[in-house]
Motif scaffolding. Structure first.
Motif, short mmCIF file in Angstrom:
data_model
loop_
_atom_site.label_atom_id
_atom_site.label_comp_id
_atom_site.label_asym_id
_atom_site.label_seq_id
_atom_site.Cartn_x
_atom_site.Cartn_y
_atom_site.Cartn_z
N TYR A 185 0.84 -1.20 0.00
CA TYR A 185 0.00 0.00 0.00
C TYR A 185 0.87 1.25 0.00
O TYR A 185 0.65 2.18 -0.78
CB TYR A 185 -0.94 0.01 1.21
CG TYR A 185 -1.75 1.29 1.29
CD1 TYR A 185 -2.88 1.45 0.48
CD2 TYR A 185 -1.38 2.32 2.14
CE1 TYR A 185 -3.61 2.64 0.52
CE2 TYR A 185 -2.11 3.50 2.19
CZ TYR A 185 -3.22 3.65 1.38
OH TYR A 185 -3.94 4.82 1.41
N GLU A 186 1.89 1.27 0.86
CA GLU A 186 2.76 2.45 0.95
C GLU A 186 3.53 2.67 -0.36
O GLU A 186 3.85 3.81 -0.70
CB GLU A 186 3.72 2.31 2.12
CG GLU A 186 3.02 2.44 3.46
CD GLU A 186 3.92 2.19 4.66
OE1 GLU A 186 3.53 2.60 5.76
OE2 GLU A 186 5.01 1.57 4.49
N GLY A 235 0.59 -7.53 -5.69
CA GLY A 235 1.83 -7.57 -4.93
C GLY A 235 1.60 -8.22 -3.57
O GLY A 235 1.03 -9.30 -3.47
N SER A 236 2.04 -7.53 -2.52
CA SER A 236 1.74 -7.95 -1.14
C SER A 236 2.10 -9.41 -0.88
O SER A 236 1.28 -10.20 -0.42
CB SER A 236 0.27 -7.69 -0.83
OG SER A 236 -0.08 -6.35 -1.09
N ALA A 237 3.33 -9.77 -1.16
CA ALA A 237 3.78 -11.17 -1.07
C ALA A 237 3.53 -11.78 0.30
O ALA A 237 3.02 -12.90 0.40
CB ALA A 237 5.25 -11.28 -1.44
N ALA A 272 5.26 -15.31 -2.96
CA ALA A 272 3.87 -15.07 -2.58
C ALA A 272 3.13 -16.37 -2.28
O ALA A 272 2.11 -16.36 -1.62
CB ALA A 272 3.14 -14.31 -3.68
N LEU A 273 3.64 -17.47 -2.78
CA LEU A 273 3.01 -18.77 -2.55
C LEU A 273 3.50 -19.33 -1.22
O LEU A 273 4.60 -19.01 -0.77
CB LEU A 273 3.30 -19.71 -3.70
CG LEU A 273 2.83 -19.22 -5.07
CD1 LEU A 273 3.23 -20.20 -6.16
CD2 LEU A 273 1.33 -19.00 -5.10
N PRO A 274 2.71 -20.17 -0.57
CA PRO A 274 3.11 -20.70 0.73
C PRO A 274 4.49 -21.35 0.69
O PRO A 274 4.84 -22.05 -0.25
CB PRO A 274 2.02 -21.75 1.03
CG PRO A 274 0.83 -21.26 0.28
CD PRO A 274 1.39 -20.65 -0.98
#
Length: 194
Positions: A63-64, A130-132, A162-164
């Motif tokens: 977000y930033e 985004g936001s991994a 981003a994936l587990p």
């Protein structure tokens, strides 16, 4: 009725999502999207997503990074007034960007699950860009319903994923759509099987 939660992102062949736009984002080999030969057709998925998006969700860091760039940007005009959801335990209302549509802070994975439960049927698809770290946490909690991946022909070895990455129950995915492009990028759209 439950709202669909979609993670969408650029990914290297070895699963790295770190710094696709440039070194300034933190990875020493960042900028791998921009260094891949341009094929506008390879990015058609991004245009398709706009029609499906009823809300955007971000982790605090994304977000930033995105809010100051996307707010008022002609390239992201379609997202200007769409509601935003920011998952953060540390962000305050005073930290939110003015003039970028309704923005709500969610404090936990449980808050995300609550937003997904659309009791009034008024929602729609929520897209995480985004936001991994957030995507990984929500995937481990089995909250992500669909993955929109643009897979780039690059190997970085290390970086954000981003994936587990931790041990969890097996989760099967069903291919909804795929395409390959002249620059080696592959589009993969998977639904979570439940």
């Amino acid at each position: 009725m439950t709202r669909e939660l979609v993670w969408t992102g650029f990914m290297t062949l070895d699963g790295i999502v770190d710094s696709p736009g440039g070194v300034v984002e933190g990875h020493p080999q960042g900028g791998w999207v921009l260094s891949t030969p341009m094929d506008p057709e390879a990015f058609s998925l991004k245009g398709e997503e706009i029609a499906e998006t009823s809300a955007l969700m971000f982790g605090r860091r994304s977000y930033e990074d995105f809010a100051p760039e996307w707010n008022g940007s002609p390239d992201h005009a379609a997202y200007q007034d769409i509601p935003k959801l920011v998952v953060s335990s540390s962000l305050d209302e005073a930290d939110l960007v003015d003039g970028w549509g309704e923005t709500r802070i969610l404090r936990s994975t449980e808050d995300v699950a609550e937003v997904k439960r659309d009791e009034h049927g008024a929602g729609g698809a929520i897209f995480i860009h985004g936001s991994a770290e957030l995507a990984r946490r929500l995937a481990e909690a089995d909250l992500i319903d669909c993955y929109h991946l643009l897979l780039f022909p690059v190997l970085l070895g290390t970086g954000k994923r981003a994936l587990p990455t931790s041990e969890h129950e097996r989760r099967d995915l069903k291919l909804r759509d795929s395409a390959t492009y002249s620059n080696g990028v592959v589009k993969l759209v998977y639904d979570a099987v439940r």
